[in-house]
Design a protein around this motif. Sequence first.
Motif, mmCIF file in Angstrom:
data_model
loop_
_atom_site.group_PDB
_atom_site.id
_atom_site.type_symbol
_atom_site.label_atom_id
_atom_site.label_comp_id
_atom_site.label_asym_id
_atom_site.label_seq_id
_atom_site.Cartn_x
_atom_site.Cartn_y
_atom_site.Cartn_z
ATOM 1 N N ASN A 269 0.833 -1.204 0.000
ATOM 2 C CA ASN A 269 0.000 0.000 0.000
ATOM 3 C C ASN A 269 0.870 1.257 0.000
ATOM 4 O O ASN A 269 1.025 1.928 1.020
ATOM 5 N N PRO A 270 1.423 1.610 -1.159
ATOM 6 C CA PRO A 270 2.316 2.780 -1.217
ATOM 7 C C PRO A 270 1.636 4.079 -0.813
ATOM 8 O O PRO A 270 2.292 4.981 -0.288
ATOM 9 N N GLU A 271 0.311 4.201 -1.045
ATOM 10 C CA GLU A 271 -0.356 5.444 -0.673
ATOM 11 C C GLU A 271 -0.315 5.653 0.844
ATOM 12 O O GLU A 271 -0.220 6.793 1.324
ATOM 13 N N HIS A 272 -0.359 4.574 1.603
ATOM 14 C CA HIS A 272 -0.255 4.692 3.053
ATOM 15 C C HIS A 272 1.170 5.069 3.468
ATOM 16 O O HIS A 272 1.361 5.880 4.376
ATOM 17 N N GLU A 279 3.224 13.184 6.274
ATOM 18 C CA GLU A 279 2.631 13.659 7.522
ATOM 19 C C GLU A 279 3.102 12.786 8.696
ATOM 20 O O GLU A 279 2.335 11.984 9.229
ATOM 21 N N PRO A 280 4.350 12.921 9.097
ATOM 22 C CA PRO A 280 4.872 12.053 10.158
ATOM 23 C C PRO A 280 4.140 12.193 11.488
ATOM 24 O O PRO A 280 4.221 11.297 12.331
ATOM 25 N N ALA A 281 3.411 13.293 11.668
ATOM 26 C CA ALA A 281 2.638 13.440 12.906
ATOM 27 C C ALA A 281 1.547 12.370 13.020
ATOM 28 O O ALA A 281 1.025 12.128 14.116
ATOM 29 N N LEU A 282 1.213 11.713 11.909
ATOM 30 C CA LEU A 282 0.211 10.649 11.935
ATOM 31 C C LEU A 282 0.767 9.319 12.452
ATOM 32 O O LEU A 282 0.001 8.388 12.693
ATOM 33 N N ILE A 283 2.075 9.212 12.600
ATOM 34 C CA ILE A 283 2.670 7.919 12.930
ATOM 35 C C ILE A 283 2.139 7.331 14.239
ATOM 36 O O ILE A 283 1.820 6.139 14.287
ATOM 37 N N PRO A 284 2.017 8.091 15.322
ATOM 38 C CA PRO A 284 1.458 7.474 16.540
ATOM 39 C C PRO A 284 0.076 6.873 16.333
ATOM 40 O O PRO A 284 -0.222 5.783 16.818
ATOM 41 N N ASN A 285 -0.781 7.591 15.589
ATOM 42 C CA ASN A 285 -2.107 7.050 15.312
ATOM 43 C C ASN A 285 -2.024 5.854 14.360
ATOM 44 O O ASN A 285 -2.808 4.902 14.465
ATOM 45 N N ALA A 286 -1.059 5.895 13.436
ATOM 46 C CA ALA A 286 -0.872 4.775 12.513
ATOM 47 C C ALA A 286 -0.494 3.509 13.268
ATOM 48 O O ALA A 286 -0.933 2.407 12.906
ATOM 49 N N VAL A 287 0.310 3.644 14.305
ATOM 50 C CA VAL A 287 0.666 2.488 15.125
ATOM 51 C C VAL A 287 -0.589 1.849 15.704
ATOM 52 O O VAL A 287 -0.781 0.625 15.642
ATOM 53 N N PHE A 342 -5.372 5.869 8.848
ATOM 54 C CA PHE A 342 -4.467 6.461 9.837
ATOM 55 C C PHE A 342 -5.091 7.652 10.561
ATOM 56 O O PHE A 342 -4.544 8.131 11.553
ATOM 57 N N GLU A 343 -6.220 8.113 10.060
ATOM 58 C CA GLU A 343 -6.921 9.209 10.728
ATOM 59 C C GLU A 343 -8.190 8.737 11.431
ATOM 60 O O GLU A 343 -9.019 9.553 11.830
ATOM 61 N N ARG A 344 -8.309 7.441 11.603
ATOM 62 C CA ARG A 344 -9.459 6.891 12.318
ATOM 63 C C ARG A 344 -9.491 7.464 13.730
ATOM 64 O O ARG A 344 -8.449 7.595 14.381
ATOM 65 N N GLU A 345 -10.671 7.779 14.206
ATOM 66 C CA GLU A 345 -10.804 8.362 15.533
ATOM 67 C C GLU A 345 -10.272 7.406 16.592
ATOM 68 O O GLU A 345 -10.561 6.217 16.578
ATOM 69 N N ARG A 346 -9.465 7.921 17.492
ATOM 70 C CA ARG A 346 -8.931 7.131 18.585
ATOM 71 C C ARG A 346 -9.857 7.229 19.799
ATOM 72 O O ARG A 346 -10.626 8.163 19.902
ATOM 73 N N PRO A 347 -9.785 6.281 20.740
ATOM 74 C CA PRO A 347 -8.838 5.164 20.703
ATOM 75 C C PRO A 347 -9.361 4.014 19.862
ATOM 76 O O PRO A 347 -10.548 3.710 19.871
ATOM 77 N N ALA A 348 -8.476 3.385 19.121
ATOM 78 C CA ALA A 348 -8.843 2.186 18.374
ATOM 79 C C ALA A 348 -9.014 1.027 19.343
ATOM 80 O O ALA A 348 -8.519 1.067 20.473
#
Length: 418
Positions: A269-272, A279-287, A342-348
């Motif tokens: 998934n190259p788009e991800h 947007e590296p600020a998304l990395i914590p949510n991506a985890v 990666f922008e899904r509302e937390r908490p997952a």
Amino acid sequence: MDTPSTETPSFATGLAEVPAHVPSERVVDFDYLRPPGIEDDLHRAWKSIQDSAPDIFWTPRNGGHWVVTRAEDIKAIQLDHEGFSHRRMVVQMPDADPMGNLISMDPPQHTPFRTLISPALSLRAVKGLELGIRETMIGIIDALLPRGGCEFVGDFAKVLPVVIFLRFVELPEADRPRLLELAEEMIRPTSMQAQFEAHAAIIAYLGGHLRERAQAPGKDLLSKIVHAEIDGRPITMEEAEGLSNVVLAGGLDTVASMLGFVARFLALNPEHRHKLIAEPALIPNAVEELIRRHGLVNTARLITRDMEFGGLCFKAGEQVLVPNHLYGLDERQVGDPLAVDFERERPAAHYAAFGNGPHRCPGSYLAKAELKIFLEEWLRRIPEFEIAPDTKPVFACGPVNTVRELQLRWGNADAQSF
């Protein structure tokens, strides 16, 4: 490499007899070690079972046991340690030896052992480890980069967590290959005898180091364990070995398995990938989201008493498989669960990965830190990569789902293109 079906054979031969109290419409011929479609996508294979089978069913495979597939039931069983004991955490295995085995203990026996190791794995403690984790990560990636590709599981996913763990407890890094071999046989055994032998070998290994730390303690976790008190009395060596074994197994296998699934997803998934790079600020949510989508654990529980559960009759002594990873794939809990957002509302929903209640994984902060740093440092150095042509990832199911083989390739280190 062999297919997963030949690498993880069922221990039972034939089919178990269906108990009289099991309704015929709740019987499904399902082998959790070989879900149909595993060769293409392990989690989609499990999702297909969740969508097509009853919410709770009984399978005659692997000695015969119940399976729950929906988040509500998974959570209920995880929280009810009185009705669903951890003493038998693997399908068709005998009750675990409780001495120091944190995973197979039930409260209140479980509590002092967990309290002993939790501070070393707390969020604050893990923050103090992050610099060392990052340096280790960079060193491994930089060594791989000029090669233009790697077998990710063996060259990276299994190397990183064990190096970090061995440094964490001050054990020799030269022991890594043997410990990985033993951990694999423990968690995805080829036979009951092989699992018992691997367990005995790991206990013997740890026992030797614990005895050394008993005589000459350091500041590491093994020293803390062997000198601990449990309920006001000194910990026994048997308990210290069992507890150290739990810490070792978690450190060697779980993160390696998650890294394999995450690397496969990013390769496909190259788009991800590009979104995280931009947007590296998304990395914590991506985890959080990647863990939800790629849950690992298939543990069982021992039913301790006759009861009604979900409108069915459960009998004392039966086992129920609790595929925690299906929690995060349940559309009754998570909208469009197979999609990664990666922008899904937390908490997952993390019952999939780390459990809840008294048995929530104490190493969750360390696992998430390693995944976060992996995304930061791997994508910084190898932003463009793919699954190598004419290869296919190899998956395996067991108490912990995993990627056994993942061939990756990338372009010239300077061009960063294929």
